[in-house]
Design a protein around this motif. Structure first.
Motif, mmCIF file in Angstrom:
data_model
loop_
_atom_site.group_PDB
_atom_site.id
_atom_site.type_symbol
_atom_site.label_atom_id
_atom_site.label_comp_id
_atom_site.label_asym_id
_atom_site.label_seq_id
_atom_site.Cartn_x
_atom_site.Cartn_y
_atom_site.Cartn_z
ATOM 1 N N GLU A 1 -51.436 -28.145 1.302
ATOM 2 C CA GLU A 1 -50.727 -27.495 0.202
ATOM 3 C C GLU A 1 -50.893 -25.978 0.314
ATOM 4 O OE1 GLU A 1 -48.564 -26.243 -2.434
ATOM 5 O OE2 GLU A 1 -48.612 -28.440 -2.460
ATOM 6 N N PRO A 2 -49.797 -25.230 0.553
ATOM 7 C CA PRO A 2 -49.923 -23.776 0.701
ATOM 8 C C PRO A 2 -50.095 -23.040 -0.617
ATOM 9 C CG PRO A 2 -47.635 -24.448 0.945
ATOM 10 C CD PRO A 2 -48.430 -25.705 0.797
ATOM 11 N N ALA A 3 -49.599 -23.630 -1.693
ATOM 12 C CA ALA A 3 -49.689 -22.986 -3.010
ATOM 13 C C ALA A 3 -50.754 -23.716 -3.841
ATOM 14 C CB ALA A 3 -48.328 -23.006 -3.693
ATOM 15 N N GLY A 4 -50.550 -23.804 -5.132
ATOM 16 C CA GLY A 4 -51.542 -24.438 -5.984
ATOM 17 C C GLY A 4 -51.300 -25.926 -6.137
ATOM 18 N N VAL A 5 -52.361 -26.672 -6.404
ATOM 19 C CA VAL A 5 -52.248 -28.104 -6.694
ATOM 20 C C VAL A 5 -51.436 -28.296 -7.981
ATOM 21 C CG1 VAL A 5 -53.557 -30.149 -7.392
ATOM 22 C CG2 VAL A 5 -54.391 -28.706 -5.522
ATOM 23 N N GLY A 6 -50.515 -29.249 -7.961
ATOM 24 C CA GLY A 6 -49.718 -29.539 -9.149
ATOM 25 C C GLY A 6 -48.235 -29.361 -8.953
ATOM 26 N N GLY A 7 -47.823 -28.556 -7.962
ATOM 27 C CA GLY A 7 -46.396 -28.388 -7.694
ATOM 28 C C GLY A 7 -45.636 -27.895 -8.913
ATOM 29 N N ARG A 8 -44.635 -28.658 -9.317
ATOM 30 C CA ARG A 8 -43.799 -28.256 -10.450
ATOM 31 C C ARG A 8 -44.491 -28.428 -11.806
ATOM 32 N NH1 ARG A 8 -38.566 -31.584 -8.760
ATOM 33 N NH2 ARG A 8 -40.232 -32.829 -7.880
ATOM 34 N N LEU A 9 -45.647 -29.072 -11.813
ATOM 35 C CA LEU A 9 -46.376 -29.230 -13.070
ATOM 36 C C LEU A 9 -47.224 -27.976 -13.318
ATOM 37 C CD1 LEU A 9 -47.517 -32.962 -12.842
ATOM 38 C CD2 LEU A 9 -45.347 -32.011 -13.621
ATOM 39 N N ALA A 10 -46.607 -26.831 -13.164
ATOM 40 C CA ALA A 10 -47.332 -25.563 -13.245
ATOM 41 C C ALA A 10 -47.416 -25.086 -14.688
ATOM 42 C CB ALA A 10 -46.629 -24.517 -12.386
ATOM 43 N N THR A 11 -48.360 -24.190 -14.933
ATOM 44 C CA THR A 11 -48.484 -23.569 -16.249
ATOM 45 C C THR A 11 -48.400 -22.053 -16.089
ATOM 46 O OG1 THR A 11 -50.907 -23.531 -16.070
ATOM 47 C CG2 THR A 11 -49.919 -25.409 -17.204
ATOM 48 N N VAL A 12 -48.042 -21.380 -17.184
ATOM 49 C CA VAL A 12 -48.065 -19.918 -17.239
ATOM 50 C C VAL A 12 -48.982 -19.508 -18.381
ATOM 51 C CG1 VAL A 12 -45.758 -19.674 -16.262
ATOM 52 C CG2 VAL A 12 -46.030 -19.820 -18.734
ATOM 53 N N THR A 13 -49.535 -18.316 -18.296
ATOM 54 C CA THR A 13 -50.486 -17.843 -19.306
ATOM 55 C C THR A 13 -49.844 -16.759 -20.159
ATOM 56 O OG1 THR A 13 -52.331 -18.321 -17.820
ATOM 57 C CG2 THR A 13 -52.780 -16.865 -19.682
ATOM 58 N N VAL A 14 -49.905 -16.948 -21.470
ATOM 59 C CA VAL A 14 -49.426 -15.960 -22.444
ATOM 60 C C VAL A 14 -50.538 -15.769 -23.465
ATOM 61 C CG1 VAL A 14 -47.667 -15.364 -24.143
ATOM 62 C CG2 VAL A 14 -47.033 -16.736 -22.143
#
Length: 514
Positions: free
Chosen positions: A52-65
Motif C-alpha cells: 500500500e503506497p498511501a494510507g491503510v483504509g483506501g476510500r474509507l479516509a477521514t479529514v480533520t477539522v
C-alpha cells in the motif's frame, strides 16, 4: 533464462503443498478483508504481505477539522451488511451513535420532496407525489434482497465462484446477470415505478452515491460504444446495492430508521484492525507489475514494486490485486503470461468531496431565516445547472454522549459531493462564509454505462482480481463479499476442491448439507 509459461486459469494436478506466502495489492477494505479471509482459510502460518503506497483504509479516509475527524466518503453501512457486522464484532469496535437529521431533495429551484419528523406524514407525501411507486420499489428491492442474502449461506458452506457472472447467476439466475446490462429506468418502469419517481428520487440517490445519471431510459442495454454526448446510465444491479447498502433510509423505503450505521472512530478502523489481527506485513510501496515464473511445476509470481528506498521485488505463491487495473487508474504490467493479461475496458467517474467548515447559505434553498432551515442532508435531482450532487451536515467519527448537531444558523462541517471542484463563486452560493475547505479529488467509482462483460476474477492459476466487483456495484459490503469469495476460490483451487466452485442449484445443496 525466461521461465516456462503456464496457461491462465489452469489447475495443476499435482498434490497441493501448504501455501507459503501470499501478496495482497492494496490496503483498502478489499485488501484488508481478503488478507483476513485468506488467513482464516489457509491458516496463520502463511506469510501475508500487503502493499500500500498511501494510507491503510483506501476510500474509507477521514479529514480533520478543528482537531475532529470526519468521514470523507463511505460513511453508511446497512444493518444487513453481515460481513461488516462480523468485522466490527471480531475487532471489538462499536457502532457510532446515530444523530437524527432530516433529508430533502432539491431541484435547483425548490425542494421536490422533504422528510419530516412524522413517519405517517412521510408516507402520505410519498403517496401524494408518486402514487404507489415507492411501494413497488420497496417490494422489488425486498425480492432482490432476499435472493442476494443467499450469498452468505453459500459462503458459510465454503462455495466460491470463478467469475462475477457465475456469482450473480447463483443468486438470481440470468435475471441477476442481465441487471448489470439494463438501465435503472428501464427496470423500474417495467415494475410500475413512474418516470417522475425515477427522475426525482432515484436520480437523487444515484447522484449522491456515484455522481451518475438515469437520464436515458434504455441506453445501458445497448451494445457497442455509448455516444459521448449522452450521459451514462447506471446499471440496475448498482442501484439495488445502493438501495440495500447505502441509502435505505426513511426517504426511500418508507421510514426504516436505524437501518444504517457507521463505526465509532471511523470506518477505516475496520481495515487497520483486520490487518493487525492477521499480523500482515504492510509494505509501503506501489506495485508496478507481476511477472510469472514457475517452481516445481507450480506458478510462482514475482511482485515488482517501488518504495521510498527505490525498486524491489519478491516472490509469492499467490497474489490478489485489490486495486483497479483499468488503464485510467493504473499502469500495472503483467509479464510472461500466455495468453497475455489484457487491459480492461471502462472509465471511472470523477468525484470530488469538499469538506467545508462554515455557515450555510439557507437563502439559496428558499429559507431566508437560517434558524428555520430543517435539513441535515440535501440530495439533488439531475438538473443541468446544479453544480453539486449532494451535501450533508456531518458529525465527527467520535460522538460523545453530550454531542448535538449544530443548529442551521451555526458554523457546521458540511460535506459537499460534486463532479468538479467547487470554485469560489459556487462556495459563496452554498455558504454565507466559511473558515476552511478541504478538497479530495478521486476517480472513485466505475462509470456505469453497462459494458458488454464484467472483469474476470481469475487472472491466472493463483492470481486473482478483486476490484472487478465494483463493475457490478460498489459498496463496502459488496467489496467484503467479493473478498470472501476470492479467499474461498483461492483455497478451493489450491486444494483442487472443484466441488466447491461454480456449483449449480446451490440452494438445494446447502439445504441437504444442513
Amino acid at each position: 533464462s525466461r521461465a516456462p509459461l503456464l496457461s491462465r486459469g489452469s489447475l495443476l494436478t499435482r498434490p497441493p503443498s501448504p501455501l507459503s506466502a501470499a501478496a495482497v495489492v492494496g490496503a483498502g477494505l478489499g485488501g484488508s478483508a481478503v488478507a483476513y479471509f485468506l488467513q482464516q482459510h489457509f491458516g496463520p502460518q502463511v506469510q501475508l504481505d500487503v502493499y500500500e503506497p498511501a494510507g491503510v483504509g483506501g476510500r474509507l479516509a477521514t479529514v480533520t477539522v478543528n482537531k475532529q475527524q470526519y468521514e470523507s466518503r463511505g460513511a453508511s453501512i446497512h444493518a444487513l451488511s453481515l460481513h461488516m457486522q462480523d468485522f466490527v464484532k471480531i475487532l471489538g469496535l462499536k457502532h457510532r451513535r446515530e444523530v437524527a437529521g432530516k433529508s430533502a431533495i432539491f431541484s435547483g429551484e425548490h425542494f421536490v420532496l422533504e422528510e419530516t419528523d412524522w413517519y405517517l406524514l412521510n408516507l402520505f407525501r410519498l403517496w401524494w407525489h408518486y402514487g404507489i411507486s415507492f411501494l413497488r420499489l420497496q417490494m422489488w428491492v425486498e425480492e432482490v434482497m432476499e435472493k442476494f442474502m443467499r450469498i452468505y449461506k453459500y459462503q458459510a458452506h465454503g462455495y466460491a465462484f470463478s467469475s462475477l457472472e457465475e456469482l450473480l447467476r447463483s443468486l438470481g439466475g440470468d435475471a441477476f446477470v442481465n441487471m448489470t446490462q439494463r438501465s435503472v429506468a428501464e427496470s423500474l418502469l417495467e415494475v410500475g415505478v413512474t418516470q417522475r419517481f425515477v427522475d426525482d428520487v432515484i436520480a437523487a440517490v444515484l447522484r449522491s452515491s456515484y455522481g451518475q445519471s438515469v437520464m436515458v431510459p434504455a441506453f445501458a442495454g445497448q451494445t457497442g460504444t455509448p455516444s459521448p454526448l449522452l450521459p451514462s446510465v447506471p446499471s440496475t444491479s448498482m442501484l439495488l446495492t445502493t438501495l440495500l447498502f447505502l441509502f435505505p433510509g426513511a426517504m426511500l423505503l418508507a421510514g426504516a430508521q436505524g437501518s444504517t450505521w457507521a463505526v465509532e472512530g471511523g470506518n477505516k478502523l475496520v481495515c487497520s484492525g483486520l490487518l493487525k489481527l492477521t499480523k500482515a506485513n504492510i509494505i509501503t510501496a506501489r506495485v508496478t507489475g507481476v511477472s510469472l515464473h514457475s517452481s516445481e511445476g507450480r506458478a510462482l509470481y514475482q511482485v515488482h514494486y517501488e518504495g521510498s528506498e527505490g525498486q524491489g521485488s519478491a516472490f509469492y505463491d499467490m497474489v490478489v490485486v485489490t486495486t483497479p487495473l483499468h488503464p485510467s487508474r493504473s499502469n500495472f504490467t503483467f509479464e510472461n503470461f500466455e495468453p497475455p493479461i489484457a487491459n480492461f475496458p471502462g472509465a471511472f467517474q470523477p468525484s470530488v468531496t469538499s469538506v467545508v467548515h462554515g455557515y450555510l447559505n439557507s437563502s439559496y434553498f428558499g429559507f431566508p431565516d437560517p434558524k428555520l432551515f430543517p435539513f441535515a442532508s440535501i440530495l439533488t435531482t439531475d438538473t443541468p445547472d446544479l453544480f453539486f450532487n449532494a451535501m450533508d451536515n456531518i458529525c465527527p467519527v467520535n460522538i460523545s454522549a453530550a454531542f448535538r448537531r449544530k443548529q442551521p444558523q451555526e458554523a457546521a462541517v458540511w460535506r459537499v459531493l460534486s463532479q468538479q471542484p467547487l470554485d469560489k463563486q459556487q462556495l459563496k452560493t452554498l455558504f454565507r462564509s466559511y473558515y476552511s475547505v478541504q478538497v479530495t479529488e478521486w476517480q472513485a467509482y466505475p462509470r456505469y454505462d453497462a459494458t458488454k462483460s464484467l472483469p474476470p476474477i481469475v487472472l491466472h492459476e493463483n492470481l486473482f482480481y478483486l476490484s472487478g466487483v465494483e463493475w457490478v456495484a460498489s459498496s463496502m459490503e459488496m467489496i467484503a463479499v467479493a473478498a470472501k469469495n476470492v479467499a474461498l476460490l483461492a483455497y478451493n483451487r489450491w486444494h483442487q476442491d472443484l466441488e466447491k466452485i461454480d456449483q449449480k442449484d446451490l440452494m438445494h445443496k446447502v439445504k441437504t448439507e444442513l
